[in-house]
Design a protein around this motif. Structure first.
Motif, PDB file in Angstrom:
ATOM      1  N   LEU A  58       0.827  -1.204   0.000  1.00  0.00           N
ATOM      2  CA  LEU A  58       0.000   0.000   0.000  1.00  0.00           C
ATOM      3  C   LEU A  58       0.863   1.256   0.000  1.00  0.00           C
ATOM      4  O   LEU A  58       0.532   2.230  -0.683  1.00  0.00           O
ATOM      5  N   ARG A  59       1.959   1.232   0.757  1.00  0.00           N
ATOM      6  CA  ARG A  59       2.836   2.403   0.768  1.00  0.00           C
ATOM      7  C   ARG A  59       3.460   2.638  -0.603  1.00  0.00           C
ATOM      8  O   ARG A  59       3.548   3.773  -1.076  1.00  0.00           O
ATOM      9  N   LEU A  62       0.767   3.964  -2.925  1.00  0.00           N
ATOM     10  CA  LEU A  62       0.470   5.363  -2.626  1.00  0.00           C
ATOM     11  C   LEU A  62       1.556   6.278  -3.179  1.00  0.00           C
ATOM     12  O   LEU A  62       1.262   7.339  -3.740  1.00  0.00           O
ATOM     13  N   GLN A  63       2.806   5.858  -3.053  1.00  0.00           N
ATOM     14  CA  GLN A  63       3.906   6.657  -3.586  1.00  0.00           C
ATOM     15  C   GLN A  63       3.794   6.804  -5.106  1.00  0.00           C
ATOM     16  O   GLN A  63       3.952   7.897  -5.654  1.00  0.00           O
ATOM     17  N   SER A  65       1.070   6.527  -6.937  1.00  0.00           N
ATOM     18  CA  SER A  65      -0.107   7.335  -7.269  1.00  0.00           C
ATOM     19  C   SER A  65       0.163   8.820  -7.074  1.00  0.00           C
ATOM     20  O   SER A  65      -0.260   9.651  -7.882  1.00  0.00           O
ATOM     21  N   LEU A 216      -2.006   2.919  -6.411  1.00  0.00           N
ATOM     22  CA  LEU A 216      -2.780   2.490  -5.251  1.00  0.00           C
ATOM     23  C   LEU A 216      -4.099   1.807  -5.607  1.00  0.00           C
ATOM     24  O   LEU A 216      -4.433   0.778  -4.981  1.00  0.00           O
ATOM     25  N   LEU A 235      -7.036   3.061   5.497  1.00  0.00           N
ATOM     26  CA  LEU A 235      -6.335   3.843   4.471  1.00  0.00           C
ATOM     27  C   LEU A 235      -7.264   4.889   3.881  1.00  0.00           C
ATOM     28  O   LEU A 235      -6.874   6.057   3.701  1.00  0.00           O
ATOM     29  N   LEU A 239      -6.944   9.062   3.896  1.00  0.00           N
ATOM     30  CA  LEU A 239      -7.010   9.873   2.680  1.00  0.00           C
ATOM     31  C   LEU A 239      -8.121  10.909   2.785  1.00  0.00           C
ATOM     32  O   LEU A 239      -7.954  12.064   2.357  1.00  0.00           O
TER      33      LEU A 239
END
Length: 262
Positions: A58-59, A62-63, A65, A216, A235, A239
């Motif tokens: 997920l990290r 996210l990075q 995205s 993501l 998560l 957000l």
């Protein structure tokens, strides 16, 4: 009839807000669920927030995205703004055709664009990765920035440019000191919208993302294979919190500006 309409409009407005925000409220509530279920409440816990923050997949998603959303929003806004100013302020052959081509991705099914991008990428031998991902998101974002900035540019008074030219300003100075400041709210709005569209995109990302550039939404979709847990809710809640903070900061700055002007 007036009484009925007077009751209908507030009720419809409230119903619309409930329809929009009720799923988000449910998502946030079950982010604090102690159990693994996303539909059965088993107690209060913050465990899933820690799990979401410690999840490497997920990290990494996210990075990816965030990077792709920022890059594609900058490019799409720059291209859309340039195209909008060309259409509004210049006359050239095929202007209507040009405008139609710019907004064409809006009327084409997104999966058709995604397949076309994948075929073009394979045919040219370009490896899938950040470049293809950004290019795909730019393609679907340009129409939004174009329409927003064109609407704002159409409302500008042409006499402002003429007055600046009469005072000795060059074309570059007119753009930097007159046109750009007046269009800045529309440009910022276009940038934010393009960033959101890119961040949330799933269809195009599925076709043009490569190894090490999985955004993501695809990472979240991959968790369906093992079953959804409140970790995804956690998560989403984080957000949502970030979005609320940004909105509050923007609105606070806007209200300060309005108060100064009044």
């Amino acid at each position: 009839m007036r009484r009925v309409l007077g009751l209908y409009v507030p009720a419809a407005t409230i119903g619309g807000y409930v329809f929009l925000f009720a799923p988000l409220m449910v998502l946030v509530i079950y982010a604090f669920n102690a159990g693994r279920s996303t539909v059965v409440w088993e107690g209060f816990s913050l465990t899933w927030f820690a799990d979401a923050l410690s999840d490497r997949g997920l990290r990494a998603g996210l990075q990816v995205s965030v990077i792709v959303a920022a890059a594609s929003a900058v490019l799409a806004t720059a291209i859309g703004t340039s195209a909008a100013l060309a259409v509004v302020k210049r006359s050239f052959p095929g202007k209507n055709l040009f405008s139609t081509l710019v907004i064409a991705p809006l009327v084409l099914p997104e999966i058709v664009l995604a397949v076309g991008l994948l075929v073009a990428t394979v045919w040219t031998g370009i490896p899938l990765g950040y470049g293809t991902l950004i290019a795909g998101h730019v393609l679907i974002s340009i129409p939004f920035s174009f329409l927003i900035v064109r609407a704002a540019a159409s409302g500008l008074d042409a006499r402002l440019d003429e007055a600046a030219a009469d005072l000795g300003a060059s074309g570059r100075q007119i753009f930097v000191r007159v046109t750009l400041p007046l269009l800045m709210p529309a440009i910022v709005s276009a940038f934010l919208l393009c960033a959101v569209i890119s961040f949330d995109n799933f269809v195009v990302s599925t076709f043009v993302s490569g190894v090490g550039s999985t955004p993501l939404p695809i990472q979240i979709y991959a968790t369906l294979k093992t079953g959804l847990t409140p970790k995804i809710n956690a998560l989403g809640a984080m957000l949502i919190a970030v979005n609320v903070v940004v909105i509050v900061l923007v609105m606070g700055r806007y209200l300060k500006t309005v108060r100064k002007q009044s």
